[in-house]
Scaffold this motif. Structure first.
Motif, short mmCIF file in Angstrom:
data_model
loop_
_atom_site.label_atom_id
_atom_site.label_comp_id
_atom_site.label_asym_id
_atom_site.label_seq_id
_atom_site.Cartn_x
_atom_site.Cartn_y
_atom_site.Cartn_z
N TYR A 207 0.83 -1.21 0.00
CA TYR A 207 0.00 0.00 0.00
C TYR A 207 0.86 1.26 0.00
N PHE A 208 1.97 1.21 0.72
CA PHE A 208 2.87 2.36 0.80
C PHE A 208 3.42 2.71 -0.58
N LEU A 209 3.88 1.71 -1.31
CA LEU A 209 4.41 1.96 -2.65
C LEU A 209 3.31 2.45 -3.59
N ASP A 210 2.11 1.91 -3.45
CA ASP A 210 0.98 2.39 -4.26
C ASP A 210 0.70 3.87 -3.98
N SER A 211 0.77 4.23 -2.70
CA SER A 211 0.45 5.60 -2.29
C SER A 211 1.44 6.61 -2.86
N ILE A 212 2.73 6.32 -2.73
CA ILE A 212 3.70 7.30 -3.23
C ILE A 212 3.74 7.32 -4.75
N ARG A 213 3.31 6.23 -5.37
CA ARG A 213 3.20 6.23 -6.83
C ARG A 213 2.03 7.11 -7.27
N GLN A 214 0.91 6.99 -6.57
CA GLN A 214 -0.26 7.79 -6.91
C GLN A 214 -0.01 9.28 -6.67
N ASP A 215 0.84 9.58 -5.69
CA ASP A 215 1.17 10.98 -5.40
C ASP A 215 2.23 11.53 -6.34
N GLY A 216 2.72 10.69 -7.24
CA GLY A 216 3.71 11.14 -8.21
C GLY A 216 5.10 11.32 -7.65
N LEU A 217 5.39 10.66 -6.52
CA LEU A 217 6.70 10.82 -5.90
C LEU A 217 7.73 9.86 -6.48
N TYR A 218 7.42 8.57 -6.43
CA TYR A 218 8.32 7.55 -6.96
C TYR A 218 7.48 6.45 -7.59
N ASP A 219 7.98 5.91 -8.69
CA ASP A 219 7.27 4.83 -9.37
C ASP A 219 8.05 3.53 -9.19
N PHE A 220 7.98 2.99 -7.98
CA PHE A 220 8.65 1.72 -7.66
C PHE A 220 7.63 0.59 -7.67
N ILE A 221 8.05 -0.56 -8.15
CA ILE A 221 7.17 -1.72 -8.19
C ILE A 221 7.85 -2.90 -7.49
N ILE A 222 7.05 -3.92 -7.18
CA ILE A 222 7.55 -5.14 -6.56
C ILE A 222 7.56 -6.24 -7.61
N GLU A 223 8.69 -6.91 -7.75
CA GLU A 223 8.81 -8.00 -8.72
C GLU A 223 9.40 -9.22 -8.04
N GLU A 224 8.75 -10.36 -8.20
CA GLU A 224 9.27 -11.61 -7.66
C GLU A 224 10.38 -12.14 -8.57
N VAL A 225 11.55 -12.33 -8.00
CA VAL A 225 12.71 -12.79 -8.78
C VAL A 225 13.28 -14.04 -8.11
N ASP A 226 13.46 -15.10 -8.88
CA ASP A 226 14.06 -16.33 -8.36
C ASP A 226 15.56 -16.32 -8.59
N PHE A 227 16.30 -16.56 -7.51
CA PHE A 227 17.76 -16.56 -7.59
C PHE A 227 18.30 -17.62 -6.64
N ASN A 228 19.05 -18.58 -7.17
CA ASN A 228 19.68 -19.61 -6.33
C ASN A 228 18.69 -20.24 -5.34
N ASN A 229 17.56 -20.68 -5.85
CA ASN A 229 16.53 -21.34 -5.04
C ASN A 229 15.95 -20.42 -3.96
N LEU A 230 15.97 -19.14 -4.22
CA LEU A 230 15.41 -18.17 -3.29
C LEU A 230 14.55 -17.18 -4.06
N THR A 231 13.32 -16.96 -3.59
CA THR A 231 12.47 -15.94 -4.19
C THR A 231 12.72 -14.62 -3.47
N ILE A 232 13.10 -13.60 -4.24
CA ILE A 232 13.38 -12.27 -3.71
C ILE A 232 12.30 -11.32 -4.20
N ASP A 233 11.73 -10.55 -3.28
CA ASP A 233 10.75 -9.53 -3.65
C ASP A 233 11.51 -8.23 -3.94
#
Length: 289
Positions: A207-233
């Protein structure tokens, strides 16, 4: 009204007072600002209380749990430095434990039990003691849920980072730990508590990232990335401020106290680069979990 721990456990009050003064003094030296913050002391106090709660449920001596929680980070800023003399903080924590409790009348076997638990956290022993499992869970639970989110922003502020791109990148660590905590904590009670707290962490930051995106501050997103048998957000901007795409690089190397995940984002069009590192979460089935 709760009975003070010092009433239940003789000698504890003197040990905690001495440790509090030492931690506040060394953290102030590390910060180089002359102030005596309570950030680290409050953390170890919360961990101690969580450890006692876990100990009651798991049948582990509450005094041992309290001492392990209080002293587990006692060496973090030894001598006003982080990893003083390139020694892991756990080794300095054990040294501090001996220095403070040496003449206070604690049973030697109790202090040895606490020492082993603290050092096992660093060594990641394949067969941790029940106290080590309690300590591992208590330390990780302090980073989860609404209180964990509050502490995240407090720590970022103490490090001079407000709501900025640098701070937003670091949400990667909070989300990744929250993702894996319900599966990698070492006790049944700890896993149950993590399962309740982790969704609070993940929901807030989403929700925090959505809020600052809607306010035009930062456009950061969350992406699930698999690396060495580990899922990183991974939390990162869609593009660089200059408008060019961002390249990502992930690698893993041994660190002083853990296996370190390094995550680098670099702009393909300008010189902007951001790197962060964090300890790899211990997944279920791995040593120490």
């Amino acid at each position: 009204m709760k009975t003070p721990p010092s009433t239940i456990f003789p000698h504890l009050d003197r040990a905690e007072t001495a440790l509090k003064n030492k931690i506040r003094r060394e953290e102030a030296q590390y910060g180089r600002n002359g102030k005596a913050p309570d950030s680290l002391w409050n953390h170890v106090l919360r961990v101690a209380r969580l450890a006692q709660r876990l100990g009651v449920s798991e049948g582990v001596d509450p005094l041992a749990c309290r001492l392990a929680g209080i002293f587990h980070d006692a060496g973090k800023f030894r001598g006003g430095a982080y990893h003083h003399d390139d020694r892991p903080e756990e080794e300095w924590s054990v040294t501090t434990l001996r220095e403070i409790t040496g003449n206070l009348g604690f049973e030697p076997s109790l202090i040895e039990q606490v020492e082993d638990a603290i050092l096992q956290l660093y060594r990641n022993d394949p067969e941790p003691t029940p106290l080590t499992r309690i300590l591992f869970d208590a330390d990780n639970l302090d980073k989860l849920g609404r209180l964990g989110v509050a502490n995240y922003f407090i720590k970022e502020g103490l490090r001079g980072r407000g709501i900025s791109a640098s701070m937003l990148y670091r949400i990667t660590i909070e989300l990744t730990y929250a993702r894996h905590a319900p599966h990698c904590l070492a006790t049944a009670t700890g896993r149950q508590m993590a399962a309740a707290r982790a969704p609070e962490t993940r929901e807030f930051f989403s929700y925090f990232l959505d809020s600052i995106r809607q306010d035009g501050l930062y456009d950061f997103i969350i992406e699930e990335v698999d690396f060495n048998n580990l899922t990183i957000d991974v939390v990162a901007p869609r593009a660089c401020e200059c408008g060019n795409p961002i390249a990502r690089r992930i690698w893993e190397i041994p660190g002083i106290k853990c296996s370190e995940i390094h995550l680098e984002h670099s702009c393909t069009g300008c010189s902007s680069v951001h790197e962060l590192k964090f300890c790899r979460p211990r997944l279920a089935g791995q040593a120490g979990c």
